[in-house]
Design an enzyme around this catalytic site. Structure first.
Site, PDB file in Angstrom:
ATOM      1  N   ASP A 180       0.871  -1.185   0.000  1.00 39.46           N
ATOM      2  CA  ASP A 180       0.000   0.000   0.000  1.00 39.46           C
ATOM      3  C   ASP A 180       0.897   1.220   0.000  1.00 39.46           C
ATOM      4  O   ASP A 180       1.349   1.641   1.055  1.00 39.46           O
ATOM      5  CB  ASP A 180      -0.903  -0.063   1.238  1.00 39.46           C
ATOM      6  CG  ASP A 180      -1.826   1.130   1.355  1.00 39.46           C
ATOM      7  OD1 ASP A 180      -1.884   1.945   0.432  1.00 39.46           O
ATOM      8  OD2 ASP A 180      -2.486   1.255   2.414  1.00 39.46           O
ATOM      9  N   GLU A 212      -0.806  10.486   0.941  1.00 35.93           N
ATOM     10  CA  GLU A 212      -2.143   9.882   0.850  1.00 35.93           C
ATOM     11  C   GLU A 212      -2.621   9.400   2.214  1.00 35.93           C
ATOM     12  O   GLU A 212      -3.782   9.565   2.578  1.00 35.93           O
ATOM     13  CB  GLU A 212      -2.122   8.711  -0.143  1.00 35.93           C
ATOM     14  CG  GLU A 212      -3.503   8.158  -0.491  1.00 35.93           C
ATOM     15  CD  GLU A 212      -3.972   7.015   0.390  1.00 35.93           C
ATOM     16  OE1 GLU A 212      -5.105   6.561   0.210  1.00 35.93           O
ATOM     17  OE2 GLU A 212      -3.206   6.565   1.278  1.00 35.93           O
TER      18      GLU A 212
HETATM   19 CO    CO Z   1      -3.181   3.141  -0.129  1.00 32.65          CO
END
Ligand code: CO
Length: 360
Positions: A180, A212
């Site tokens: 991720d 993010e």
């Molecule tokens: Co992500």
């Protein structure tokens, strides 16, 4: 085609928590530069790689985030232990008993998140989760002065998990940290390489975003610059194919192809764009998975809200054990996601984009 496993390894092992993505940015810049016309950054540090065809053609933005969850030095105790701020969503029990690297202005410092010895605990204490407020990093410093002068640690220094990449037991399951969203960045790399060799009906903006995990900040600022007509976010999905997680919570399995999100807390995909992705997968005879999540936020939401509303979708590589030192993805899913996304983008000519953007 470049060696995607090598790309995945270099992306996974690069340290880069939110706001400190420079090592990942350098990897992405090296990968993308040969295939694009220009590489720039926005004011927060998101990398914008552009294949420019014509001003009249639609702007297609691909995004994937460079930052990973980690820690930040909060202060150093008089005994030389590091107290920290968590960056991004951590489970307290995923933090204890792990190896970490602090990136200081004078170099890398390794440390571990210590855990109290069970020999001295009561039965009640043994069954408790250790709260992050009570945790610390041990960097082998004599005291605060030693930590600051010899090791060069300062408040605000970023702390990343240490986790070596490996093909798990020589198979196609890939073990590493930060899938991720390094998995999404690897997909983006493969897509840009393919698109650089074809006759494109649109302009491509491949954007490796920053920050993010702390609120989609780089996607917001880079979307303002790109002003996309279509947004495709590339992410790590949420697998539910292991003990203790139910199909109700998440619906992706490793090795069964890429997935699209139909619902998460940040966005709903454009229905026409979803149909185009489905048709493309069907033409490729590729299995497509779906995920409907109650939580989760992703960069597609910022593309979607830019330029007065941009049809967007989130396409994922199923991932086990997100936001921990050891996550697992499957190589087939990465390769299929690259194929699927590049085929979708090749269809995004002016007419198709205008149909997607039409509401009856
Ligand atoms: Co992500």
């Amino acid at each position: 085609m470049s060696n995607i496993v090598e790309i995945l390894k270099s992306l996974s092992e690069a340290p880069g928590i939110s706001g400190h993505e420079h090592e990942v940015r350098n990897v992405m810049k090296d990968i993308l530069t040969p295939y694009v016309d220009t590489v720039t950054t926005d004011g927060l540090g998101s990398l914008i790689a552009n294949i420019k065809k014509d001003d009249d053609l639609p702007n297609v933005m691909l995004s994937a985030h460079m930052d990973e969850v980690g820690l930040m030095v909060r202060y150093i105790t008089t005994d030389g232990f590091i107290k920290f701020q968590t960056i991004g969503g951590w489970l307290d029990q995923a933090i204890v008993g792990q190896r970490w690297v602090i990136s200081t202005s004078s170099g890398k410092v390794n440390g571990i998140s210590g855990i109290k010895t069970p020999h001295v605990m009561s039965a009640e204490e043994k069954s408790r989760v250790f709260k992050k407020e009570n945790l610390f990093l041990d960097v082998g410093a004599l005291d605060k002065k030693d930590a600051m002068t010899r090791l060069g640690i300062r408040p605000g220094d970023p702390i990343s998990p240490i986790s070596k990449f490996e093909r798990l037991n020589q198979g196609d399951f890939l073990l590493g940290k930060a899938w991720d969203d390094r998995a999404g960045l690897a997909v983006m790399s493969g897509v840009v390489e393919i698109l650089s060799e074809v006759n494109l009906p649109c302009n491509i903006y491949a954007v490796a975003t920053v920050q993010e995990e702390v609120g989609l900040r780089g996607a917001h600022t880079s979307s303002e610059i790109v002003a996309p007509d279509i947004g495709i976010n590339l992410e790590s999905g949420v697998a539910s194919d292991y003990p203790g997680i139910s199909e109700f919570e998440a619906q992706e399995s490793l090795g069964k192809g890429p997935a699209i999100f139909l619902h998460d807390s940040s966005m709903l995909p454009n229905q026409n764009l979803r149909d185009l992705v489905e048709e493309t997968a069907s033409d490729l005879e590729m299995d497509l998975q779906y995920n409907v999540l109650s939580g989760y936020g992703q960069d597609g939401a910022e593309m979607q809200r830019s330029k007065g509303g941009t049809p967007s979708i989130n396409i994922t590589v199923p991932t086990r054990y997100l936001h921990s030192h050891n996550s697992i993805i499957h190589l087939d899913d990465v390769n299929k996601a690259i194929k699927l996304v590049s085929e979708v983008v090749r269809k995004l000519d002016s007419e198709t984009v205008s149909k997607i953007r039409t509401f009856g």
